[in-house]
Design a protein around this motif. Structure first.
Motif, PDB file in Angstrom:
ATOM      1  N   SER A   1      18.680  -0.360   6.292  1.00  0.00           N
ATOM      2  CA  SER A   1      18.020   0.935   6.088  1.00  0.00           C
ATOM      3  C   SER A   1      18.896   1.904   5.307  1.00  0.00           C
ATOM      4  O   SER A   1      18.412   2.617   4.418  1.00  0.00           O
ATOM      5  N   ILE A   2      20.180   1.944   5.629  1.00  0.00           N
ATOM      6  CA  ILE A   2      21.096   2.843   4.912  1.00  0.00           C
ATOM      7  C   ILE A   2      21.208   2.426   3.451  1.00  0.00           C
ATOM      8  O   ILE A   2      21.154   3.263   2.544  1.00  0.00           O
ATOM      9  N   ALA A   3      21.338   1.117   3.220  1.00  0.00           N
ATOM     10  CA  ALA A   3      21.404   0.634   1.837  1.00  0.00           C
ATOM     11  C   ALA A   3      20.109   0.938   1.092  1.00  0.00           C
ATOM     12  O   ALA A   3      20.114   1.390  -0.059  1.00  0.00           O
ATOM     13  N   PHE A   4      18.972   0.718   1.780  1.00  0.00           N
ATOM     14  CA  PHE A   4      17.663   0.872   1.133  1.00  0.00           C
ATOM     15  C   PHE A   4      17.334   2.324   0.840  1.00  0.00           C
ATOM     16  O   PHE A   4      16.460   2.606   0.011  1.00  0.00           O
ATOM     17  N   SER A   5      18.015   3.266   1.501  1.00  0.00           N
ATOM     18  CA  SER A   5      17.782   4.681   1.189  1.00  0.00           C
ATOM     19  C   SER A   5      18.153   4.987  -0.263  1.00  0.00           C
ATOM     20  O   SER A   5      17.668   5.965  -0.838  1.00  0.00           O
ATOM     21  N   GLY A   6      18.993   4.126  -0.861  1.00  0.00           N
ATOM     22  CA  GLY A   6      19.295   4.270  -2.289  1.00  0.00           C
ATOM     23  C   GLY A   6      18.061   4.109  -3.155  1.00  0.00           C
ATOM     24  O   GLY A   6      17.916   4.784  -4.189  1.00  0.00           O
ATOM     25  N   LEU A   7      17.137   3.240  -2.728  1.00  0.00           N
ATOM     26  CA  LEU A   7      15.877   3.077  -3.473  1.00  0.00           C
ATOM     27  C   LEU A   7      15.029   4.337  -3.377  1.00  0.00           C
ATOM     28  O   LEU A   7      14.464   4.796  -4.376  1.00  0.00           O
ATOM     29  N   PHE A   8      14.934   4.925  -2.187  1.00  0.00           N
ATOM     30  CA  PHE A   8      14.173   6.161  -2.016  1.00  0.00           C
ATOM     31  C   PHE A   8      14.797   7.298  -2.831  1.00  0.00           C
ATOM     32  O   PHE A   8      14.091   8.150  -3.363  1.00  0.00           O
ATOM     33  N   THR A   9      16.116   7.296  -2.892  1.00  0.00           N
ATOM     34  CA  THR A   9      16.814   8.294  -3.717  1.00  0.00           C
ATOM     35  C   THR A   9      16.390   8.161  -5.167  1.00  0.00           C
ATOM     36  O   THR A   9      16.052   9.151  -5.838  1.00  0.00           O
TER      37      THR A   9
ATOM     38  N   CYS B   1       1.087   3.514   7.144  1.00  0.00           N
ATOM     39  CA  CYS B   1       2.145   2.754   7.800  1.00  0.00           C
ATOM     40  C   CYS B   1       1.588   1.772   8.823  1.00  0.00           C
ATOM     41  O   CYS B   1       2.290   0.853   9.249  1.00  0.00           O
ATOM     42  N   ALA B   2       0.309   1.902   9.212  1.00  0.00           N
ATOM     43  CA  ALA B   2      -0.320   0.868  10.028  1.00  0.00           C
ATOM     44  C   ALA B   2      -0.293  -0.459   9.283  1.00  0.00           C
ATOM     45  O   ALA B   2      -0.045  -1.522   9.867  1.00  0.00           O
TER      46      ALA B   2
ATOM     47  N   VAL C   1       4.930  -9.657  -4.342  1.00  0.00           N
ATOM     48  CA  VAL C   1       3.671  -8.912  -4.361  1.00  0.00           C
ATOM     49  C   VAL C   1       3.952  -7.409  -4.362  1.00  0.00           C
ATOM     50  O   VAL C   1       3.379  -6.639  -5.133  1.00  0.00           O
ATOM     51  N   VAL C   2       4.866  -6.997  -3.463  1.00  0.00           N
ATOM     52  CA  VAL C   2       5.223  -5.583  -3.369  1.00  0.00           C
ATOM     53  C   VAL C   2       5.827  -5.089  -4.674  1.00  0.00           C
ATOM     54  O   VAL C   2       5.568  -3.973  -5.133  1.00  0.00           O
ATOM     55  N   GLY C   3       6.649  -5.948  -5.299  1.00  0.00           N
ATOM     56  CA  GLY C   3       7.332  -5.547  -6.524  1.00  0.00           C
ATOM     57  C   GLY C   3       6.395  -5.284  -7.685  1.00  0.00           C
ATOM     58  O   GLY C   3       6.731  -4.539  -8.612  1.00  0.00           O
ATOM     59  N   ILE C   4       5.206  -5.902  -7.643  1.00  0.00           N
ATOM     60  CA  ILE C   4       4.236  -5.662  -8.710  1.00  0.00           C
ATOM     61  C   ILE C   4       3.730  -4.218  -8.655  1.00  0.00           C
ATOM     62  O   ILE C   4       3.408  -3.628  -9.685  1.00  0.00           O
ATOM     63  N   SER C   5       3.706  -3.635  -7.437  1.00  0.00           N
ATOM     64  CA  SER C   5       3.151  -2.287  -7.297  1.00  0.00           C
ATOM     65  C   SER C   5       3.933  -1.237  -8.080  1.00  0.00           C
ATOM     66  O   SER C   5       3.320  -0.422  -8.781  1.00  0.00           O
ATOM     67  N   PRO C   6       5.298  -1.200  -8.004  1.00  0.00           N
ATOM     68  CA  PRO C   6       5.992  -0.212  -8.835  1.00  0.00           C
ATOM     69  C   PRO C   6       5.962  -0.539 -10.319  1.00  0.00           C
ATOM     70  O   PRO C   6       6.278   0.313 -11.144  1.00  0.00           O
ATOM     71  N   MET C   7       5.599  -1.791 -10.670  1.00  0.00           N
ATOM     72  CA  MET C   7       5.385  -2.103 -12.089  1.00  0.00           C
ATOM     73  C   MET C   7       4.061  -1.515 -12.568  1.00  0.00           C
ATOM     74  O   MET C   7       3.985  -0.903 -13.631  1.00  0.00           O
TER      75      MET C   7
ATOM     76  N   LEU D   1       0.827  -1.207   0.000  1.00  0.00           N
ATOM     77  CA  LEU D   1       0.000   0.000   0.000  1.00  0.00           C
ATOM     78  C   LEU D   1       0.866   1.264   0.000  1.00  0.00           C
ATOM     79  O   LEU D   1       0.589   2.218  -0.739  1.00  0.00           O
ATOM     80  N   GLY D   2       1.892   1.282   0.836  1.00  0.00           N
ATOM     81  CA  GLY D   2       2.793   2.435   0.883  1.00  0.00           C
ATOM     82  C   GLY D   2       3.492   2.692  -0.437  1.00  0.00           C
ATOM     83  O   GLY D   2       3.415   3.808  -0.981  1.00  0.00           O
ATOM     84  N   PRO D   3       4.194   1.662  -0.994  1.00  0.00           N
ATOM     85  CA  PRO D   3       4.842   1.862  -2.302  1.00  0.00           C
ATOM     86  C   PRO D   3       3.872   2.287  -3.401  1.00  0.00           C
ATOM     87  O   PRO D   3       4.205   3.125  -4.234  1.00  0.00           O
ATOM     88  N   PHE D   4       2.661   1.717  -3.398  1.00  0.00           N
ATOM     89  CA  PHE D   4       1.688   2.095  -4.423  1.00  0.00           C
ATOM     90  C   PHE D   4       1.315   3.569  -4.282  1.00  0.00           C
ATOM     91  O   PHE D   4       1.174   4.292  -5.276  1.00  0.00           O
TER      92      PHE D   4
END
Length: 397
Positions: free
Chosen positions: A221-229, A111-112, A140-146, A19-22
């Motif tokens: 979390s530090i590595a994953f901030s690259g995705l948010f970037t 975020c709930a 499942v999550v990966g389908i959302s950004p697709m 839900l969040g990524p979507f």
């Protein structure tokens, strides 16, 4: 557990996680239209991403104790109602400041779903299966950004960006009904858990003192901030710098998400032969090589659009390997405090993501170099944290 029940749980938990990524990805193609309609700049519209990340980060800490105190479903239900109401508000927004505020509220609601889904994974599945379950959730999550930016591009083109938030409201309603009627009560409410500030802070402090938690939570979390970037910079990178239209951008974003999906599924296979610790280390070393090459090539202007897509594809694939494993090892030591642990892990991850997206809004204007610099710094920092932290840990499963 039967295969049908297993599949249903993965599907609903994955939908909650997605839900969040979507909510992040679906409105990205509308940035230019939003800026025009609200009489502001694309960079200011990007600040709605930062407010969303801040809302998720702060909300994680709110829901963690509530999920442990009242069980998983009541706080989840309330959070989804908040999300639905804020999404409806975004449909009628008229100025950028109100939009930024509503995105914050929308994030606090969504975020709930994120914290509850991660907590329920810990409740419902054996500890050794958690990295594999997270890999399936990533499918499942990966389908959302697709789907999200592609659908968002077509919806924005046909009906305008306001319709995107009406659709998000409807998605929230569907997920609320699925969770309410399709998920078990996986956790008995613990009435001994106080909701006063001091005990809550002490509970979080107890979680933070666990070396396995802070090593893998901060590494991941530090590595994953690259995705948010990447997410925050991608509309500027592709639509402003490479001059593609909203529909093309949606297809590019969808293609890029394939790397995360395929890598997370490859992770499930590789876990048969390698430990989660080895998978994380290998992914971060590979990611460091990729992003260093990316940085050198971008500084010297050696990358066109297709070469940039290739480099980002490899970068995101490394995250698809490391993320399920860091999440699994972060939560493994906890049973009683699983809700607080998952909330704290999410708060750290999304807080750093908010910081990264804010940096994108400030520095990424007409060049990809600042984006790649942020990715490089985050990747190398994550590797250093892992190497130092591993020296003091005896892994718990």
């Amino acid at each position: 557990m039967t295969k049908a029940r297993y599949f249903k749980l993965i599907l609903i938990l994955g939908s909650l996680t997605a839900l969040g990524p979507f909510s992040i990805d679906m409105y990205l193609p509308g940035f230019a239209g939003i800026a025009k309609d609200l009489n502001t700049t694309v960079a200011n519209v990007a600040m709605t991403l930062s407010s969303y990340f801040i809302g998720i980060s702060a909300g994680q800490l709110l829901y963690g104790p509530l999920l442990d105190r009242y069980g998983r479903k009541k706080p989840l239900f309330i959070g989804l109602l908040v999300y639905i109401a804020a999404s409806l508000g975004c449909v009628f927004v008229k100025d950028i400041d109100t939009f930024i505020g509503l995105r914050f509220i929308q994030a606090v609601g969504s975020c709930a779903a994120t914290v509850a889904s991660v907590s329920m994974v810990r409740d419902l599945f054996p500890v050794r299966d958690i990295p594999k379950v997270f890999s399936l959730l990533m499918l499942v999550v990966g389908i959302s950004p697709m789907l999200a930016p592609t659908v968002g591009g077509y919806v924005t083109d046909a009906y305008g960006w306001h319709m995107v938030f009406f659709i998000l409201m409807c998605i929230g309603i569907v997920i609320l009904l699925a969770a309410q009627f399709g998920l078990p009560n996986s956790y008995t409410p613990d009435t001994s858990i106080s909701l006063k500030p001091k005990p809550i802070l002490l509970n979080f402090a107890t979680v933070l003192k666990e070396p396995q938690f802070y090593t893998y939570a901060f590494t991941g979390s530090i590595a994953f901030s690259g995705l948010f970037t990447y997410v925050a910079a991608s509309p500027i990178l592709f639509m402003d710098i490479f001059k593609v239209d909203a529909k093309t951008y949606g297809w590019i974003f969808a293609f890029m998400s394939l790397s995360f999906i395929l890598a997370s599924q490859l992770n499930s296979v590789l876990l048969k032969w390698f430990s989660s610790e080895n998978m994380i280390f290998g992914a971060l070393v590979t990611q460091t090589i990729v992003v260093t090459t990316f940085l050198i090539c971008s500084i010297y202007g050696l990358l066109g659009m297709y070469e940039t897509i290739a480099m980002l594809f490899l970068f995101l694939a490394c995250l698809g390997i490391s993320n399920p494993n860091t999440a699994g090892l972060t939560l493994a030591p906890f049973t009683r405090n699983a809700g607080s642990a998952s909330a704290l892990m999410g708060a750290i991850q999304l807080g750093l993501g908010a910081f990264a997206s804010f940096a994108v809004g400030v520095f990424v204007k007409d060049s990809m170099v600042p984006m790649v610099v942020i990715m490089t710094v985050s990747t190398i920092t994550a590797l250093v944290v892992l190497i130092i932290g591993k020296r003091t840990i005896k892994i718990k499963y």
